[in-house]
Design a protein around this motif. Structure first.
Motif, PDB file in Angstrom:
ATOM      1  N   LEU B   7       0.843   1.414  81.695  1.00 58.96           N
ATOM      2  CA  LEU B   7      -0.247   1.473  82.321  1.00 58.96           C
ATOM      3  C   LEU B   7      -0.402   2.973  83.276  1.00 58.96           C
ATOM      4  O   LEU B   7       0.467   3.391  83.932  1.00 58.96           O
ATOM      5  N   ASP B  13      -9.731   1.628  86.674  1.00 59.38           N
ATOM      6  CA  ASP B  13     -10.658   1.390  87.687  1.00 59.38           C
ATOM      7  C   ASP B  13     -10.641  -0.201  88.345  1.00 59.38           C
ATOM      8  O   ASP B  13     -11.667  -0.719  88.613  1.00 59.38           O
ATOM      9  N   CYS B  15     -11.104  -3.031  86.791  1.00 65.31           N
ATOM     10  CA  CYS B  15     -12.257  -3.859  86.091  1.00 65.31           C
ATOM     11  C   CYS B  15     -11.609  -5.563  85.863  1.00 65.31           C
ATOM     12  O   CYS B  15     -12.378  -6.380  85.597  1.00 65.31           O
ATOM     13  N   CYS B  18      -8.208  -6.400  81.289  1.00 68.69           N
ATOM     14  CA  CYS B  18      -6.868  -6.641  80.647  1.00 68.69           C
ATOM     15  C   CYS B  18      -6.256  -7.830  80.957  1.00 68.69           C
ATOM     16  O   CYS B  18      -5.419  -8.625  80.435  1.00 68.69           O
ATOM     17  N   ILE B  34      -3.394  -3.130  89.500  1.00 70.88           N
ATOM     18  CA  ILE B  34      -2.697  -3.815  88.339  1.00 70.88           C
ATOM     19  C   ILE B  34      -1.445  -3.540  88.135  1.00 70.88           C
ATOM     20  O   ILE B  34      -0.779  -2.288  88.267  1.00 70.88           O
ATOM     21  N   ALA B  56      -6.512   3.016  79.880  1.00 71.64           N
ATOM     22  CA  ALA B  56      -5.606   3.122  81.178  1.00 71.64           C
ATOM     23  C   ALA B  56      -4.238   2.424  80.637  1.00 71.64           C
ATOM     24  O   ALA B  56      -3.056   2.650  81.184  1.00 71.64           O
TER      25      ALA B  56
HETATM   26  S1  SF4 Z   1      -5.918  -1.174  83.059  1.00 75.02           S
HETATM   27 FE1  SF4 Z   1      -7.085  -3.291  82.872  1.00 75.02          FE
HETATM   28  S2  SF4 Z   1      -8.014  -3.404  85.014  1.00 75.02           S
HETATM   29 FE2  SF4 Z   1      -7.505  -1.177  84.575  1.00 75.02          FE
HETATM   30  S3  SF4 Z   1      -9.478  -0.274  83.744  1.00 75.02           S
HETATM   31 FE3  SF4 Z   1      -8.197  -0.906  82.066  1.00 75.02          FE
HETATM   32  S4  SF4 Z   1      -8.680  -2.836  81.669  1.00 75.02           S
HETATM   33 FE4  SF4 Z   1      -9.692  -2.284  83.496  1.00 75.02          FE
END
Ligand code: SF4
Ligand code: SF4
Lengths: 223, 69
Positions: B7, B13, B15, B18, B34, B56
């Protein structure tokens, strides 16, 4: 049902509308909750409602005659996934499955027609959304029909494999796609095809080359 | 140590997509951040990578010749 105005405003179909217009459009929507894994739509089904994803994510795919799944796109919040069949009044060309718990906002075909008549702005936005989708699907189709992608994937694997002393490069499917000038979906398919032919073995986070000669032959054949 | 998807917090951001697609509970959000937890249940389905709108998360593959691991 009162639909969240901010959410509607974030949908490309409804961009440029003022708050009153959004509120009035919101009246035409109904909410639907879907469990993870649920099939929301099957290829060949009649589509009666246009669905927008409000939360969660959906995968749109086609299934080949031998049961293999080809993912065409991932639909995220703010996007619609069954607009093609809604607008040409025909059956759905794709299946859609929830990848997570999903909330959908749906509008019936009849209400949608009324909307398009009453709000020229929405009609204009719609043509743009459909044109963008056509462009995206065309590049995918072009790629899927290019037999030599698999040879290029084979080359990337050979060039990036560790040799026992030096570790190999670590690559995502996205990176492999960029290296072969294709898209991730096609790379995923190529890797599965290479595995079916016995040239590689896909392990959890490792791609094991089991038949180097077979890969080299594929590289040559596609050169 | 079991390898897990990687990650990049700078790109994330928050969201939550994931978290919602992961079947094994490896990805959690706590106070808007996260974290990926090590678990055998992650089978490298790569759905977290696929669904992330900000690129990400990455699920990279190590490429090796047979018998050379
Ligand atoms: S890592 Fe997860 S929470 Fe972060 S932008 Fe990507 S999908 Fe969204
Ligand atoms: S690869 Fe699949 S199982 Fe592993 S963390 Fe990502 S979504 Fe979860």
């Amino acid at each position: 049902m009162a639909t969240n105005r901010e959410f509607l405003a974030s949908i490309p179909y409804f961009s440029g509308l003022d708050d009153d217009e959004l509120d009035s459009i919101g009246q035409s929507f109904s909410e639907r909750k879907v469990e993870r894994g649920e099939i929301i739509q099957l290829e060949g089904e009649v589509v009666g409602e246009l669905f927008f994803v409000a939360s969660g994510a959906i995968k749109v795919f086609k299934t080949s005659s031998d049961g293999k799944e080809q993912i065409l796109s991932i639909v995220r919040p703010g996007e619609a996934f069954n607009d093609i069949a809604i607008f040409d009044d025909a059956i759905s060309p794709v299946s859609a499955q929830a990848m997570a718990p999903v909330t959908l906002y749906g509008i019936s075909r009849i209400e949608l027609h009324t909307l398009l008549r009453d709000y020229p702005r929405v009609a204009l936005n719609t043509t743009r959304v459909l044109a963008e989708r056509t462009r995206q699907l065309m590049s995918l189709i072009e790629d899927l029909s290019f037999r030599h992608v698999i040879g290029r994937v084979a080359r990337v694997l050979l060039e990036n494999a560790g040799n026992g002393t030096a570790p190999g490069t670590r690559l995502t499917q996205q990176e492999m796609a960029a290296m072969v000038g294709s898209v991730r979906e096609v790379v995923a398919r190529s890797l599965k095809a290479l595995e079916a032919e016995g040239a590689i073995k896909l392990e959890r986070n490792r791609i094991r080359i089991t038949d180097r000669k077979a890969l080299e032959n594929m590289v040559e054949a596609s050169a | 140590m079991l390898e897990m998807p990687k990650l990049d917090l700078a790109k994330c951001d928050c969201c939550g997509l994931c978290v919602s697609v992961c079947q094994c509970g490896a990805i959690v959000m706590t106070s808007n951040r996260i974290t990926i937890i090590e678990t055998d249940d992650c089978g490298w389905c790569t759905m977290c990578e696929l669904v992330c709108p900000s690129n990400a998360i990455i699920c990279a593959y190590e490429i090796v010749f047979d018998n050379e691991v």
